[in-house]
Design an enzyme around this catalytic site. Structure first.
Site, mmCIF file in Angstrom:
data_model
loop_
_atom_site.group_PDB
_atom_site.id
_atom_site.type_symbol
_atom_site.label_atom_id
_atom_site.label_comp_id
_atom_site.label_asym_id
_atom_site.label_seq_id
_atom_site.Cartn_x
_atom_site.Cartn_y
_atom_site.Cartn_z
ATOM 1 C CE LYS A 22 -1.715 1.617 3.998
ATOM 2 N NZ LYS A 22 -1.366 3.041 4.200
ATOM 3 C CG ASN A 23 2.503 2.723 3.540
ATOM 4 O OD1 ASN A 23 1.320 3.023 3.369
ATOM 5 N ND2 ASN A 23 3.040 2.578 4.743
ATOM 6 N NE ARG A 94 -0.954 12.576 8.306
ATOM 7 C CZ ARG A 94 -0.713 13.868 8.484
ATOM 8 N NH1 ARG A 94 -1.647 14.661 8.940
ATOM 9 N NH2 ARG A 94 0.482 14.363 8.218
ATOM 10 C CB CYS A 118 -3.449 11.275 12.272
ATOM 11 S SG CYS A 118 -3.475 9.538 11.939
ATOM 12 N NE ARG A 123 0.876 10.096 10.327
ATOM 13 C CZ ARG A 123 0.393 9.078 9.644
ATOM 14 N NH1 ARG A 123 -0.824 8.655 9.861
ATOM 15 N NH2 ARG A 123 1.114 8.487 8.719
ATOM 16 N N PRO A 124 2.584 16.432 11.601
ATOM 17 C CG PRO A 124 4.446 17.543 12.435
ATOM 18 C CD PRO A 124 3.608 16.326 12.633
ATOM 19 C CG ASP A 320 3.163 1.392 9.443
ATOM 20 O OD1 ASP A 320 2.836 2.247 10.280
ATOM 21 O OD2 ASP A 320 3.210 1.623 8.224
ATOM 22 C CB ILE A 342 7.932 6.570 14.314
ATOM 23 C CG1 ILE A 342 9.075 5.580 14.085
ATOM 24 C CG2 ILE A 342 7.606 7.348 13.043
ATOM 25 C CD1 ILE A 342 10.333 6.154 13.480
ATOM 26 N NE ARG A 412 -7.079 4.713 5.767
ATOM 27 C CZ ARG A 412 -6.235 5.440 6.485
ATOM 28 N NH1 ARG A 412 -6.465 5.663 7.750
ATOM 29 N NH2 ARG A 412 -5.150 5.958 5.929
HETATM 30 C C1 UD1 Z 1 4.502 6.849 6.407
HETATM 31 C C2 UD1 Z 1 3.627 5.642 6.199
HETATM 32 C C3 UD1 Z 1 3.089 5.145 7.532
HETATM 33 C C4 UD1 Z 1 4.235 4.902 8.510
HETATM 34 C C5 UD1 Z 1 5.151 6.115 8.593
HETATM 35 C C6 UD1 Z 1 6.410 5.844 9.401
HETATM 36 C C7 UD1 Z 1 2.731 6.037 3.997
HETATM 37 C C8 UD1 Z 1 1.544 6.380 3.169
HETATM 38 N N1 UD1 Z 1 2.528 6.011 5.330
HETATM 39 O O1 UD1 Z 1 3.683 7.873 6.970
HETATM 40 O O2 UD1 Z 1 2.372 3.945 7.323
HETATM 41 O O3 UD1 Z 1 3.719 4.644 9.792
HETATM 42 O O4 UD1 Z 1 5.567 6.518 7.273
HETATM 43 O O5 UD1 Z 1 7.111 4.766 8.874
HETATM 44 O O6 UD1 Z 1 3.795 5.742 3.489
HETATM 45 N N2 UD1 Z 1 6.925 14.529 10.610
HETATM 46 C C9 UD1 Z 1 7.117 15.857 10.896
HETATM 47 N N3 UD1 Z 1 6.958 16.759 9.867
HETATM 48 C C10 UD1 Z 1 6.626 16.387 8.593
HETATM 49 C C11 UD1 Z 1 6.442 15.019 8.327
HETATM 50 C C12 UD1 Z 1 6.590 14.112 9.347
HETATM 51 O O7 UD1 Z 1 7.412 16.236 12.015
HETATM 52 O O8 UD1 Z 1 6.511 17.241 7.732
HETATM 53 C C13 UD1 Z 1 7.101 13.525 11.679
HETATM 54 C C14 UD1 Z 1 5.826 12.729 11.996
HETATM 55 O O9 UD1 Z 1 5.000 13.424 12.900
HETATM 56 C C15 UD1 Z 1 6.411 11.481 12.601
HETATM 57 C C16 UD1 Z 1 7.703 11.275 11.789
HETATM 58 O O10 UD1 Z 1 7.990 12.540 11.204
HETATM 59 O O11 UD1 Z 1 6.722 11.697 13.957
HETATM 60 C C17 UD1 Z 1 7.640 10.250 10.708
HETATM 61 O O12 UD1 Z 1 6.481 10.458 9.935
HETATM 62 P P1 UD1 Z 1 6.441 10.164 8.367
HETATM 63 O O13 UD1 Z 1 7.556 9.265 7.992
HETATM 64 O O14 UD1 Z 1 6.298 11.451 7.654
HETATM 65 O O15 UD1 Z 1 5.086 9.385 8.256
HETATM 66 P P2 UD1 Z 1 4.189 9.373 6.979
HETATM 67 O O16 UD1 Z 1 5.036 9.617 5.789
HETATM 68 O O17 UD1 Z 1 2.972 10.208 7.205
#
Ligand code: UD1
Length: 433
Positions: A22-23, A94, A118, A123-124, A320, A342, A412
């Protein structure tokens, strides 16, 4: 609202064919926004998140043909007909933010509704925004939208260091950089296999990307990308989830289509917990010569041993899989300390597991799980994709009946979950509310 009802106590025994990831599929679908040529994706999983992404791409002007029986999706975006990703679609998923970079790079302007909070943390999206600003975009956040405008001559390559590892921020920036002028360096990039799959597909489309699989991605922008025919990697999280299913029910499963090496730390932890794991090489050629697709047999014949895990970016223990592993630890002999690094609030499953008789105490980012002899079936509520599936696994390990509500989360991320588990002997069914 539908529910899933599991009558547990039967070991999970049988074969499970693992779907496409999926990801990986979500950003790969978004690559269609980068070109006017057809993008053919194979091994596309049949999931609600995929439907959501296809709805969004359709909204932006994609011609979409998803042949579910062949797991093949063909997309063509001759032109982007709408540059606004609306709240109604974005709020449901998201990962919709993945259209931000491609539309900006191709047409120079995009508005994406700001994704809401979320269940698994705040999740910013600051890194998505800062990364695209580094490429020269003017970005404002107002009235619930992220509004990005590229310089007149398009995005300009830059050197950007991610303050922390983010999967989708890396993907957004990577896609945008393929069409930027000159050289972009993404430092502290995510190395997740799904990011690598995206990068490999972009290279097939004509992008110039170096350092794939490392934490420094170098992109030399090109004027245009062309069409592609790409097969999506198997879903490592789905594979590992069913591996935990075999372990928690003292069963035995053969997982078909797995990239074994993408789960090294997970296999190590599951072995420490007492499972026997055997990789069985396949005769057929892998989808991509860079990695080997194998079958994996997972069996549990002894008491589950308490095993500590700490989540981390790839190649660490995946966040995950934290909920599923915690479900396994609820009935271990001894105790396990599970640390989430994370997401700050990814313990929504704890209270639900406790309702089933688990003994878990949360201290900040760690959960101390003291093994109990057995769990009992009851009514529980799903809160996110992985939390929900941990309740299904826990339910399969009880001797009673567990009723899981709000199961749209499961749909999902898990393709045909009841069918796959029924085929392995689990008494599981979907019921209308
Ligand atoms: C992706 C995966 C999700 C997985 C996560 C971590 C997809 C569609 N989803 O989510 O299943 O759980 O990676 O492996 O691929 N963060 C910030 N600022 C940002 C972006 C992220 O502070 O702009 C922080 C988040 O709050 C979190 C960390 O970075 O604490 C990692 O998040 P991120 O890797 O971005 O998760 P996703 O990409 O949303």
């Amino acid at each position: 609202m539908e529910r899933i009802i599991v009558s547990g106590g039967v070991p999970i025994n049988g074969k499970i064919s693992i779907a496409g990831a999926k990801n990986a599929a979500l950003p790969l679908l978004a690559t269609s926004l980068l070109t006017d040529a057809p993008v053919i994706l194979r091994n596309v999983p049949d999931l609600n998140d995929i439907t959501q992404m296809l709805n969004l791409l359709d909204h932006h002007g994609a011609n979409v043909d998803f042949d579910k029986s062949q797991k093949t999706c063909t997309l063509q975006v001759s032109s982007i007909t709408d540059h606004v990703a609306p709240y109604d679609i974005v709020r449901k998923m998201r990962a919709s933010i993945l259209v931000l970079g491609p539309i900006l790079a191709r047409d120079g302007e995009v508005k994406v509704s700001f994704p809401g909070g979320c269940a698994i943390g705040t999740r910013p999206v600051n890194m998505h925004i800062d990364g695209l600003r580094a490429l020269g975009a003017e970005i404002s956040v107002a009235n619930g939208h992220i509004h990005a405008v590229a310089p007149k001559k398009g995005l300009i390559g830059a050197d950007f260091a991610m303050p922390m590892v983010s999967v989708t921020a890396t993907e957004n920036l990577l896609m945008a950089a393929t069409l930027a002028q000159g050289r972009t360096v993404i430092r502290n990039a995510a190395k997740e296999p799904e990011v690598c799959d995206l990068a490999r597909c972009l290279v097939k489309m004509g992008a110039k990307i170096y350092g794939i699989g490392s934490d420094t991605l170098v992109v030399h922008g090109v004027e245009r990308l062309h069409g592609v025919d790409h097969t999506i990697i198997p879903d490592r999280i789905e594979a590992a989830t069913y591996a935990v299913g075999a372990a928690i029910t003292h069963g035995k499963v053969l997982l078909e289509n797995v990239i074994f090496d993408d789960l090294s730390v997970f296999w190590e932890s599951l072995e420490k917990a007492g499972a026997r794991i055997v990789k069985i090489p396949r005769q057929t050629k892998s989808v991509d010569s860079e990695f080997e697709i194998a079958n994996v047999q997972v069996e549990m014949t002894q008491d589950i041993r308490g095993t500590d895990v700490i989540t981390g970016p790839f190649p660490g223990f995946p966040t995950d899989l934290q909920a599923q592993f915690m479900a396994l630890m609820t009935i271990c002999s001894g105790a396990a300390l599970i640390t989430e690094t994370i997401f700050e609030n990814r313990f929504m499953h704890v209270l639900e597991l406790c309702r089933m008789g688990a003994d878990i105490t949360v201290h900040g980012g760690s959960a101390l799980v003291r093994g109990v002899k057995w769990l009992t079936g009851t009514q529980v509520m799903a809160t996110d994709i992985r939390a929900s599936v941990s309740l299904v696994l826990a339910g399969a390990a009880t001797s009673g009946t567990t009723e899981i509500r709000r199961i749209y989360h499961i749909d999902r991320g898990y393709e045909h979950i009841e069918k796959k588990l029924q085929a392995c002997g689990v008494n599981i069914e979907r019921a209308a509310a």
